[in-house]
Motif scaffolding. Structure first.
Motif, mmCIF file in Angstrom:
data_model
loop_
_atom_site.group_PDB
_atom_site.id
_atom_site.type_symbol
_atom_site.label_atom_id
_atom_site.label_comp_id
_atom_site.label_asym_id
_atom_site.label_seq_id
_atom_site.Cartn_x
_atom_site.Cartn_y
_atom_site.Cartn_z
ATOM 1 N N LEU A 164 0.839 -1.201 0.000
ATOM 2 C CA LEU A 164 0.000 0.000 0.000
ATOM 3 C C LEU A 164 0.871 1.246 0.000
ATOM 4 C CD1 LEU A 164 -2.742 1.419 0.219
ATOM 5 C CD2 LEU A 164 -2.608 1.139 2.709
ATOM 6 N N GLY A 165 1.969 1.211 0.744
ATOM 7 C CA GLY A 165 2.906 2.335 0.724
ATOM 8 C C GLY A 165 3.471 2.571 -0.663
ATOM 9 N N LEU A 166 3.769 1.482 -1.390
ATOM 10 C CA LEU A 166 4.273 1.619 -2.758
ATOM 11 C C LEU A 166 3.235 2.266 -3.662
ATOM 12 C CD1 LEU A 166 6.417 1.028 -4.930
ATOM 13 C CD2 LEU A 166 5.388 -1.254 -5.181
ATOM 14 N N VAL A 167 1.983 1.843 -3.547
ATOM 15 C CA VAL A 167 0.912 2.403 -4.386
ATOM 16 C C VAL A 167 0.692 3.879 -4.073
ATOM 17 C CG1 VAL A 167 -1.552 2.284 -4.919
ATOM 18 C CG2 VAL A 167 -0.218 0.176 -4.703
ATOM 19 N N LEU A 168 0.698 4.238 -2.802
ATOM 20 C CA LEU A 168 0.491 5.637 -2.426
ATOM 21 C C LEU A 168 1.663 6.514 -2.871
ATOM 22 C CD1 LEU A 168 -1.040 5.279 1.153
ATOM 23 C CD2 LEU A 168 -2.206 5.950 -0.953
ATOM 24 N N HIS A 227 9.182 7.778 4.189
ATOM 25 C CA HIS A 227 7.907 7.242 4.652
ATOM 26 C C HIS A 227 7.606 5.901 3.997
ATOM 27 C CE1 HIS A 227 6.840 10.796 6.948
ATOM 28 N NE2 HIS A 227 7.215 11.541 5.931
ATOM 29 N N TYR A 228 7.994 5.749 2.747
ATOM 30 C CA TYR A 228 7.816 4.461 2.089
ATOM 31 C C TYR A 228 8.631 3.384 2.812
ATOM 32 C CZ TYR A 228 8.508 0.769 -1.357
ATOM 33 O OH TYR A 228 8.598 -0.450 -1.986
ATOM 34 N N GLY A 229 9.862 3.720 3.197
ATOM 35 C CA GLY A 229 10.698 2.776 3.924
ATOM 36 C C GLY A 229 10.086 2.392 5.261
ATOM 37 N N ASP A 230 9.450 3.348 5.926
ATOM 38 C CA ASP A 230 8.795 3.039 7.203
ATOM 39 C C ASP A 230 7.655 2.043 7.002
ATOM 40 O OD1 ASP A 230 10.519 4.732 8.504
ATOM 41 O OD2 ASP A 230 9.146 6.442 8.514
ATOM 42 N N TRP A 231 6.879 2.231 5.931
ATOM 43 C CA TRP A 231 5.749 1.337 5.680
ATOM 44 C C TRP A 231 6.234 -0.044 5.258
ATOM 45 C CZ3 TRP A 231 0.427 3.204 3.761
ATOM 46 C CH2 TRP A 231 0.003 4.281 4.545
ATOM 47 N N PHE A 236 3.064 1.426 10.186
ATOM 48 C CA PHE A 236 1.993 2.242 9.615
ATOM 49 C C PHE A 236 1.940 3.571 10.346
ATOM 50 C CE2 PHE A 236 -2.362 3.787 9.432
ATOM 51 C CZ PHE A 236 -2.614 3.736 8.064
ATOM 52 N N ASP A 237 2.186 4.644 9.604
ATOM 53 C CA ASP A 237 2.262 5.983 10.185
ATOM 54 C C ASP A 237 1.192 6.844 9.537
ATOM 55 O OD1 ASP A 237 2.909 8.317 11.392
ATOM 56 O OD2 ASP A 237 4.902 8.524 10.500
ATOM 57 N N SER A 238 0.281 7.361 10.354
ATOM 58 C CA SER A 238 -0.800 8.191 9.821
ATOM 59 C C SER A 238 -0.273 9.482 9.211
ATOM 60 C CB SER A 238 -1.816 8.510 10.919
ATOM 61 O OG SER A 238 -1.191 9.174 12.009
ATOM 62 N N SER A 239 0.855 9.989 9.734
ATOM 63 C CA SER A 239 1.424 11.212 9.167
ATOM 64 C C SER A 239 1.910 10.972 7.736
ATOM 65 C CB SER A 239 2.573 11.720 10.034
ATOM 66 O OG SER A 239 3.649 10.789 10.054
ATOM 67 N N ALA A 240 2.404 9.755 7.461
ATOM 68 C CA ALA A 240 2.810 9.418 6.091
ATOM 69 C C ALA A 240 1.594 9.371 5.185
ATOM 70 C CB ALA A 240 3.547 8.086 6.078
ATOM 71 N N LEU A 241 0.481 8.851 5.706
ATOM 72 C CA LEU A 241 -0.755 8.814 4.925
ATOM 73 C C LEU A 241 -1.210 10.216 4.563
ATOM 74 C CD1 LEU A 241 -2.968 6.923 3.813
ATOM 75 C CD2 LEU A 241 -4.166 7.203 5.983
ATOM 76 N N VAL A 242 -1.098 11.137 5.515
ATOM 77 C CA VAL A 242 -1.459 12.540 5.265
ATOM 78 C C VAL A 242 -0.514 13.155 4.235
ATOM 79 C CG1 VAL A 242 -1.617 14.833 6.297
ATOM 80 C CG2 VAL A 242 -2.493 12.837 7.539
ATOM 81 N N LEU A 243 0.779 12.818 4.319
ATOM 82 C CA LEU A 243 1.754 13.372 3.386
ATOM 83 C C LEU A 243 1.481 12.888 1.970
ATOM 84 C CD1 LEU A 243 4.427 15.005 3.035
ATOM 85 C CD2 LEU A 243 5.604 12.811 3.179
ATOM 86 N N GLY A 245 -1.320 11.783 0.791
ATOM 87 C CA GLY A 245 -2.573 12.402 0.360
ATOM 88 C C GLY A 245 -2.385 13.855 -0.041
ATOM 89 N N SER A 246 -1.499 14.555 0.656
ATOM 90 C CA SER A 246 -1.238 15.963 0.336
ATOM 91 C C SER A 246 -0.566 16.102 -1.029
ATOM 92 C CB SER A 246 -0.358 16.590 1.419
ATOM 93 O OG SER A 246 -0.990 16.533 2.686
ATOM 94 N N TYR A 247 0.397 15.221 -1.316
ATOM 95 C CA TYR A 247 1.044 15.255 -2.623
ATOM 96 C C TYR A 247 0.039 14.963 -3.739
ATOM 97 C CZ TYR A 247 5.897 15.624 -1.013
ATOM 98 O OH TYR A 247 7.081 16.072 -0.484
ATOM 99 N N ILE A 248 -0.827 13.986 -3.514
ATOM 100 C CA ILE A 248 -1.832 13.644 -4.525
ATOM 101 C C ILE A 248 -2.784 14.809 -4.749
ATOM 102 C CG2 ILE A 248 -3.764 12.106 -5.044
ATOM 103 C CD1 ILE A 248 -2.284 9.950 -3.390
ATOM 104 N N PHE A 249 -3.263 15.389 -3.658
ATOM 105 C CA PHE A 249 -4.184 16.522 -3.778
ATOM 106 C C PHE A 249 -3.504 17.709 -4.446
ATOM 107 C CE2 PHE A 249 -5.912 20.500 -2.111
ATOM 108 C CZ PHE A 249 -7.256 20.362 -2.433
#
Length: 267
Positions: A164-168, A227-231, A236-243, A245-249
């Motif tokens: 999932l980290g790779l896809v994001l 963040h990808y390395g962490d995942w 699982f880091d919610s701050s990475a998910l926000v990051l 998502g921010s790049y995508i947006f």
């Protein structure tokens, strides 16, 4: 709303058909599978050989074998390199999202069409992201078959979170690459500038460690690979998910604004 979803799906379908009808896309996918398949085999059999030699050496010396989580190490090694290879391939996939439209003169039709710019950008992003997911699915199948024979088995959550980290991360790069593609009619310039942007986002972690302090921490936090390395490690880091998502947006927003600027110029 129903019309908007229908238009978005129609553009998504068109983009996806374009990738599956493109010889270049097949060439990129074939090279991607070849390189990653060879690396996966080397990583797996190399690690098994090293562990076997170490166990034999320990038994000859009268020591007890050391437990090694081979599936976890294989996953770490493989996905670490897969992430880097993906960062090289992704600019090639995003280069023609809008550059080809501009070169063929159809971008003006998109800019002046009743379909919202956000819908067009989202559909294009989903199309290219679906193609990339299709590229990594055979690799995931190989990994799943290999790890199913492990004892104890690899945790399914680790397998899913890491991919999932790779896809994001891919969605983040593709979104930013789509914006760059909307600025030029040259696919070559698009892929070069996208690659430079990706390189900058990757190097932010090293730059942040050199700067230090609060500014250094902020720059490090913006790094994609960190963040990808962490995942990949299962963290699982919610701050990475926000990051991500921010790049995508941000990519979608800038692309929509770029096309809106063109629409304003034409009007």
């Amino acid at each position: 709303m129903k019309i908007l979803v229908g238009n978005c799906f129609a553009i998504y379908k068109k983009e996806l058909q374009g990738y599956f009808a493109s010889p270049l896309a097949y060439g990129v996918a074939g090279l991607f599978w070849l390189v990653n398949g060879v690396w996966y085999s080397m990583s797996l059999f190399g690690l098994l050989r090293d562990v076997g030699q170490y166990d034999m050496q320990q038994s000859l010396q009268g020591g007890s074998p050391v437990a090694v989580d081979v599936p976890f190490l294989v996953l770490q090694n493989f996905l670490g390199v897969l992430g880097v290879i993906s960062l090289v391939v992704l600019p090639m996939l995003s280069m023609g999202l809008y550059a080809e439209e501009r070169r063929q003169g159809t971008l003006e039709l998109i800019a002046t069409s009743p379909v919202h710019n956000w819908a067009v950008a989202l559909a294009k992003l989903l199309g290219v992201l679906t193609f990339f997911v299709g590229m990594i699915l055979p690799l995931m199948l190989c990994e799943a078959v290999t790890f199913s024979a492990a004892n104890p088995p690899l945790a399914p959550t680790l397998f899913l979170v890491s991919h999932l980290g790779l896809v994001l991360m891919a969605a983040s790069v593709l979104s930013m690459g789509m914006f760059i593609s909307s600025l030029t009619a040259s696919t070559l310039l698009s892929v070069v500038f996208t690659f430079v942007l990706v390189l900058m986002l990757v190097l932010l972690e090293g730059i942040g460690s050199l700067v230090g302090g609060a500014m250094g921490d902020a720059l490090t936090h913006l790094s994609l690979l960190k963040h990808y390395g962490d995942w990949v490690q299962g963290n699982f880091d919610s701050s990475a998910l926000v990051l991500f998502g921010s790049y995508i947006f941000l990519g979608l927003f800038l692309t929509a604004q770029s096309i809106e600027t063109l629409r304003f110029q034409r009007s």
